[in-house]
Design an enzyme around this catalytic site. Structure first.
Site, PDB file in Angstrom:
ATOM      1  N   LYS A  62      36.334  14.248 -52.892  1.00  0.00           N
ATOM      2  CA  LYS A  62      36.588  13.288 -51.807  1.00  0.00           C
ATOM      3  C   LYS A  62      35.385  13.178 -50.875  1.00  0.00           C
ATOM      4  O   LYS A  62      35.419  12.461 -49.886  1.00  0.00           O
ATOM      5  CB  LYS A  62      37.846  13.703 -51.031  1.00  0.00           C
ATOM      6  N   GLN A 103      41.032  15.138 -46.047  1.00  0.00           N
ATOM      7  CA  GLN A 103      40.734  13.772 -45.591  1.00  0.00           C
ATOM      8  C   GLN A 103      39.749  13.722 -44.426  1.00  0.00           C
ATOM      9  O   GLN A 103      39.365  12.629 -44.007  1.00  0.00           O
ATOM     10  CB  GLN A 103      42.041  13.049 -45.203  1.00  0.00           C
ATOM     11  N   HIS A 134      50.557  16.689 -47.271  1.00  0.00           N
ATOM     12  CA  HIS A 134      50.447  16.394 -48.708  1.00  0.00           C
ATOM     13  C   HIS A 134      51.265  17.443 -49.466  1.00  0.00           C
ATOM     14  O   HIS A 134      51.431  18.570 -48.970  1.00  0.00           O
ATOM     15  CB  HIS A 134      48.960  16.505 -49.073  1.00  0.00           C
ATOM     16  N   CYS A 153      51.683  11.493 -52.598  1.00  0.00           N
ATOM     17  CA  CYS A 153      51.993  12.932 -52.620  1.00  0.00           C
ATOM     18  C   CYS A 153      52.592  13.380 -51.294  1.00  0.00           C
ATOM     19  O   CYS A 153      52.272  14.473 -50.797  1.00  0.00           O
ATOM     20  CB  CYS A 153      50.764  13.777 -52.959  1.00  0.00           C
ATOM     21  N   ASP A 181      44.022  21.744 -43.630  1.00  0.00           N
ATOM     22  CA  ASP A 181      43.785  21.016 -44.869  1.00  0.00           C
ATOM     23  C   ASP A 181      42.798  19.900 -44.539  1.00  0.00           C
ATOM     24  O   ASP A 181      43.168  18.899 -43.924  1.00  0.00           O
ATOM     25  CB  ASP A 181      45.130  20.475 -45.381  1.00  0.00           C
TER      26      ASP A 181
HETATM   27  N1  PMP Z   1      45.575  17.496 -49.018  1.00  0.00           N
HETATM   28  C1  PMP Z   1      45.374  16.214 -48.685  1.00  0.00           C
HETATM   29  C2  PMP Z   1      45.568  15.793 -47.257  1.00  0.00           C
HETATM   30  C3  PMP Z   1      44.974  15.298 -49.656  1.00  0.00           C
HETATM   31  O1  PMP Z   1      44.763  14.025 -49.325  1.00  0.00           O
HETATM   32  C4  PMP Z   1      44.784  15.747 -50.994  1.00  0.00           C
HETATM   33  C5  PMP Z   1      44.379  14.787 -52.095  1.00  0.00           C
HETATM   34  N2  PMP Z   1      45.040  13.563 -52.072  1.00  0.00           N
HETATM   35  C6  PMP Z   1      45.006  17.096 -51.280  1.00  0.00           C
HETATM   36  C7  PMP Z   1      45.402  17.946 -50.270  1.00  0.00           C
HETATM   37  C8  PMP Z   1      44.839  17.645 -52.648  1.00  0.00           C
HETATM   38  O2  PMP Z   1      43.525  17.481 -53.082  1.00  0.00           O
HETATM   39  P1  PMP Z   1      43.159  17.696 -54.622  1.00  0.00           P
HETATM   40  O3  PMP Z   1      44.115  16.846 -55.406  1.00  0.00           O
HETATM   41  O4  PMP Z   1      41.748  17.217 -54.714  1.00  0.00           O
HETATM   42  O5  PMP Z   1      43.305  19.133 -54.910  1.00  0.00           O
END
Ligand code: PMP
Length: 408
Positions: free
Chosen positions: A228, A205, A123, A366, A202
């Site tokens: 999430k 997910q 991401h 993203c 990270d």
């Molecule tokens: N890492 C991953 C794998 C994600 O899916 C996300 C959110 N889509 C993030 C980081 C960032 O999370 P947040 O926008 O809640 O800070």
């Protein structure tokens, strides 16, 4: 077996209609819906406890402080972290990764020519903070490619690891592909290369979809977002190895993170407060704990097998459709499926599904570099949570067929 009707009854928003159709919410990788248990925890906090923590001698402040620190213990237990002090509250996964990058940069551990290794299916939150750290320090960002099957390429990774590798940072489950990375092996190999090589997972997910034990994973940092995992937005966690967090410097200065301040010099507070300057998201931490307790009350094994069942059925149905390309294989997959249909724009598919009451995500998720590597502009992504039902999957498959017939 989960009692899906009972679970659904806890989520008021699932009774909504969208464009006159019952809502089918399949955008859980972006954010999950909130159960009554979490909504109540937030309301109760403001109705009965609201006060600033750690500062007041008064009763409410003590209650708020206790609830906030209890929440930290709940998070620690959820992650099987040995020590609650190593759970740092942040505003979300993005801030957690930025914070790790920032404190490692400030520590002076990262120097010119050092290497930071990430995966292609990261991401942006696991790319940009490391890029920024590289810009500041002269370190080099190395990116592990994907295999033909869109897996993290372990052989390329083994070749990439070197005595210069300082940090390895990878998603547990990629948010754009839904594939589970072999994070234990990734961490083991990094530490074998050099005991001081640090590994961040990270967990945006994975958390709430599978059991996570930060010790057993062998990582040094683990980051996730509350929203999430059925909690509100604006609260997240960075877990770090305790000895490491004790040694690393703070990054945000202000109230609460200090022991003593003079105009000449400041000494810093103990963990975890050293990293939590200013008034934190007290309600968010308490609501996150309520969300994690809710997940535990449902049971992680049941959630995992229920979501796996939904994913299998979705994969099977999608794969039987003409021209449908599912990204990645079925093995080691989370509860998330990304598809591309040649000749059909992902946005058009997403918009037609929305008209039928089905919320999915379209676009690059993203992960622009990943999309570039795959030679596509985006995907349509279906992602499950514990409350999704088999009937919703069947309806979605029918809706996808109808939408594709309209678009082709
Ligand atoms: N890492 C991953 C794998 C994600 O899916 C996300 C959110 N889509 C993030 C980081 C960032 O999370 P947040 O926008 O809640 O800070």
């Amino acid at each position: 077996m989960l009692n899906i009707d009972a679970i659904r009854s806890r989520f008021p928003i699932l009774r909504s209609t969208v464009h006159g159709k019952p809502l089918i919410y399949l955008d859980n990788a972006a954010t999950t819906q909130k159960p009554v248990e979490v909504l109540e925890a937030s309301r109760q906090y403001y109705e009965t406890v609201n006060s600033n923590i750690h500062r007041g001698a008064h009763y409410l402040s003590q209650l708020a402080t206790e609830a906030h620190e209890e929440a930290r213990k709940t998070v620690a237990e959820f992650l099987h972290a040995p020590d609650a002090d190593s759970v740092l509250f942040t505003s979300g996964c993005t801030m957690s990764i930025n914070m790790a990058a920032e404190i490692l940069g400030l520590s002076g551990r990262i120097r010119q020519g050092d290497e930071i290794v990430i995966s292609t299916d990261s991401h942006h939150a696991n790319i940009v903070p490391w890029q920024m750290l590289c810009q500041r320090t002269g370190a080099v960002l190395r990116v592990v490619p994907l295999t033909e099957g869109l897996r993290f390429d372990m052989e390329a990774y083994a070749r990439m690891l070197s005595p210069r590798t300082r940090i390895v940072s990878v998603p547990y489950i990629s948010n754009a592909l839904g594939l589970v990375l072999p994070v234990r092996e990734i961490a083991r190999m990094a530490h074998e290369q050099h005991a001081d090589t640090l590994v961040l997972i990270d967990g945006a997910q994975s958390t709430g979809h599978m059991e996570v034990d930060v010790v057993e994973l062998g990582c040094d940092f683990y980051a996730f977002s509350g929203h999430k995992v059925y909690a509100p937005t604006g609260i997240g966690v960075l877990w770090g190895r305790e000895d490491l967090l004790r040694e690393l410097p703070p990054w945000l200065g202000g109230g609460e993170m200090i022991r003593e301040v003079t105009f000449e010099k400041t000494t810093y507070n103990d963990l975890p407060f050293k990293y939590e300057a200013g008034t934190p998201n007290i309600e968010g931490a308490i609501a996150l704990a309520a969300a994690l307790r809710f997940v535990r009350s449902v049971g992680m094994d049941g959630i995992e097998s229920h979501e796996a069942g939904l994913t299998r059925r979705l994969l099977e149905g999608l794969r039987s459709m003409d021209g449908m390309r599912v990204l990645g294989g079925d093995e080691d997959r989370g509860s998330l499926v990304s598809v591309v249909v040649p000749g059909v724009h992902h946005y058009d598919l997403g918009t037609l599904l929305d008209q039928m009451g089905i919320a999915v995500r379209t676009g690059h998720h993203c992960g622009q570099p990943l999309m570039q590597a795959l030679g596509i502009t985006g995907t349509t992504r279906f992602s499950f949570a514990m409350y999704n039902s088999v009937q919703e999957v069947e309806k979605t498959l029918g809706a996808v067929e109808r939408a594709l017939n309209m678009l082709r």
